[in-house]
Write an enzyme that holds these catalytic residues in place. Sequence first.
Site, PDB file in Angstrom:
ATOM      1  N   CYS A 171       0.835  -1.211   0.000  1.00  0.00           N
ATOM      2  CA  CYS A 171       0.000   0.000   0.000  1.00  0.00           C
ATOM      3  C   CYS A 171       0.865   1.255   0.000  1.00  0.00           C
ATOM      4  O   CYS A 171       1.351   1.681   1.044  1.00  0.00           O
ATOM      5  CB  CYS A 171      -0.944  -0.006   1.201  1.00  0.00           C
ATOM      6  SG  CYS A 171      -2.017   1.445   1.250  1.00  0.00           S
ATOM      7  N   CYS A 174      -0.587   4.118   2.013  1.00  0.00           N
ATOM      8  CA  CYS A 174      -0.392   4.007   3.472  1.00  0.00           C
ATOM      9  C   CYS A 174       1.071   4.266   3.854  1.00  0.00           C
ATOM     10  O   CYS A 174       1.347   4.931   4.840  1.00  0.00           O
ATOM     11  CB  CYS A 174      -0.727   2.605   3.988  1.00  0.00           C
ATOM     12  SG  CYS A 174      -2.099   1.788   3.212  1.00  0.00           S
ATOM     13  N   ASP A 175       1.993   3.677   3.120  1.00  0.00           N
ATOM     14  CA  ASP A 175       3.379   3.599   3.590  1.00  0.00           C
ATOM     15  C   ASP A 175       4.379   4.439   2.798  1.00  0.00           C
ATOM     16  O   ASP A 175       5.506   4.654   3.261  1.00  0.00           O
ATOM     17  CB  ASP A 175       3.867   2.129   3.517  1.00  0.00           C
ATOM     18  CG  ASP A 175       3.039   1.214   4.396  1.00  0.00           C
ATOM     19  OD1 ASP A 175       2.456   1.714   5.370  1.00  0.00           O
ATOM     20  OD2 ASP A 175       2.979   0.003   4.108  1.00  0.00           O
TER      21      ASP A 175
END
Length: 353
Positions: A171, A174-175
Amino acid sequence: MPEKVVVIGSGPAGWSAAIYAARANLNPLLFEGTAQPEMIPLGQLAYTTEVENYPGFPFGNVREFVESSVDKSRHYNLPPAPDHKKDGKYHYAVQGVELMELMKQQALNFDTRVVGDDIVDIDISNRPFKVIPGNGDPVETHTIIIATGARANYLGLPSEEEYKNKGVSACAVCDGALPIFRRKPLAVIGGGDSAVEEANYLANLKDAATIYMVVRRDQMRASKIMQQRALDHPKIKLLWNRVVDEVVGDGNLVTGLKLKSTKDDSISDLNVGGMFVAIGHTPNTAFLRGKVEMNEKGYIVWQKPFRTDTSVDGVFASGDVADDYYRQAITSAGTGCMAALDVERWLVDQGIE
Ligand code: NDP
């Protein structure tokens, strides 16, 4: 007496549904999952590090807040707090497990009953419905909220497993902005719309280095407009006809990939500081096959716009199990809330108190 509502799943959708159902005096029973075979306790966020896009958690001393909120008996479950104190200030946002433990605590505060078991089968041919746990007795219930989520597909390499959260992620949103990836060349694996989106996201981060897209054929599966976006981006470089043979690292972080040609099996090295796998997701719906309408990829089909009804009256779905498009913690939580409100109104319509 049948339950009023059983919630299956313990990601943002499940806990949000439980919080709303509990506050509506529906006394929800929630099955949390054991990761065997499908349901991940605390959902996919349990595999994420810092969550910087969930509203309400800017940088700060989140750990102190989490520890003061979550029951002491579950502190062992919290990951080590990152040491991001600079300039006398804390510079870390909430971590995935912290956020989920907070949601769980909020559901527990309103007396949600939580069972640490999987649901392996379900009988929704007659009402009241029956949910069948892996280890316990079947439970009768008037309504069900399915919030079992989806799981990202990975390549299945041992080296990939070794470097998860150390440079391997599924992701980018997200990261991707985490310090371990900053200013480093990175690889995105896959040629679908998700892969282009991930590559584009990474390439547009401040000070981004080259983002390589590793595509196993000589063409992408992505829509034409998305393909063009990747081809036109000055920082995205396409590597065709290649698959990942091995993730290479120094024990702590990813330092590169060994790529194998799908044309002649030759191996080449790629220096990257991270690998983002974007080869699709699999919804956790095996136990529902043939019972609830799903699309060709196994995602539950919502029957009405802005409602969480499934094809079976009294069965509702929320979160990624019915959403292969947005797939964000905040959207999951939103549809969890919607499902609980839909259940509450459905019970009133049926005259069930
Ligand atoms: P897709 O199934 O569309 O694409 C998966 C990609 O991964 C393909 O290129 C596939 O290659 C590749 N792949 C699969 N397995 C492997 C493997 N083991 N090794 C290497 N490569 C592999 O999944 P997406 O998640 O991209 O998209 C899912 C759905 O969501 C689609 O319908 C998509 O259109 C939609 N979506 C739309 C977006 C938008 O419109 N903005 C954004 C994101 C998703 P191959 O082609 O060879 O099979």
